[in-house]
Write a protein that holds these residues in place. Sequence first.
Motif, PDB file in Angstrom:
ATOM      1  N   GLN A  48     -10.095 -36.482  -6.687  1.00  0.00           N
ATOM      2  CA  GLN A  48     -11.100 -37.474  -6.299  1.00  0.00           C
ATOM      3  C   GLN A  48     -10.915 -38.677  -7.213  1.00  0.00           C
ATOM      4  O   GLN A  48     -11.231 -38.629  -8.390  1.00  0.00           O
ATOM      5  N   LEU A  49     -10.360 -39.780  -6.669  1.00  0.00           N
ATOM      6  CA  LEU A  49     -10.088 -40.968  -7.469  1.00  0.00           C
ATOM      7  C   LEU A  49     -11.331 -41.833  -7.635  1.00  0.00           C
ATOM      8  O   LEU A  49     -11.627 -42.312  -8.729  1.00  0.00           O
ATOM      9  N   THR A  50     -12.025 -42.055  -6.547  1.00  0.00           N
ATOM     10  CA  THR A  50     -13.298 -42.775  -6.554  1.00  0.00           C
ATOM     11  C   THR A  50     -14.223 -42.040  -5.592  1.00  0.00           C
ATOM     12  O   THR A  50     -13.826 -41.049  -4.978  1.00  0.00           O
ATOM     13  N   THR A  51     -15.412 -42.543  -5.403  1.00  0.00           N
ATOM     14  CA  THR A  51     -16.362 -41.888  -4.499  1.00  0.00           C
ATOM     15  C   THR A  51     -15.799 -41.723  -3.095  1.00  0.00           C
ATOM     16  O   THR A  51     -15.993 -40.699  -2.453  1.00  0.00           O
ATOM     17  N   ASN A  52     -15.054 -42.715  -2.619  1.00  0.00           N
ATOM     18  CA  ASN A  52     -14.533 -42.681  -1.248  1.00  0.00           C
ATOM     19  C   ASN A  52     -13.019 -42.541  -1.166  1.00  0.00           C
ATOM     20  O   ASN A  52     -12.455 -42.679  -0.093  1.00  0.00           O
ATOM     21  N   ASP A  53     -12.357 -42.273  -2.279  1.00  0.00           N
ATOM     22  CA  ASP A  53     -10.897 -42.273  -2.283  1.00  0.00           C
ATOM     23  C   ASP A  53     -10.371 -40.995  -2.925  1.00  0.00           C
ATOM     24  O   ASP A  53     -10.708 -40.680  -4.068  1.00  0.00           O
ATOM     25  N   LYS A  54      -9.542 -40.266  -2.157  1.00  0.00           N
ATOM     26  CA  LYS A  54      -8.931 -39.037  -2.662  1.00  0.00           C
ATOM     27  C   LYS A  54      -7.410 -39.166  -2.568  1.00  0.00           C
ATOM     28  O   LYS A  54      -6.890 -39.970  -1.810  1.00  0.00           O
ATOM     29  N   HIS A  55      -6.716 -38.359  -3.347  1.00  0.00           N
ATOM     30  CA  HIS A  55      -5.256 -38.327  -3.309  1.00  0.00           C
ATOM     31  C   HIS A  55      -4.810 -36.894  -3.551  1.00  0.00           C
ATOM     32  O   HIS A  55      -5.346 -36.205  -4.428  1.00  0.00           O
TER      33      HIS A  55
END
Length: 88
Positions: free
Chosen positions: A62-69
Amino acid sequence: MNAPYIFAKENDNYITGAMLQNKKWFDLFLLQIGFELCEIKIEKSFAAEYLTCQTTAMIGLQLTTNDKHAVTFVGICDNKFKFLNNNQ
């Protein structure tokens, strides 16, 4: 993997490619060859211990609240955890 190019509409947005990283989309391919994606959630504090018992694992970061990688764990070498970047 010879998968067709897929577009999905989620929350009034279209997503495709690397954005389709969940069980629903992976299983479209995996079920055909006798596999299935198994998703489990573990606490960050347990991640290193869990990985030492695995030969491979795909991990969603989970990179940010809305961004995963996603990255793929491929083992331990010289006491270092080794990962592959799925997008390269």
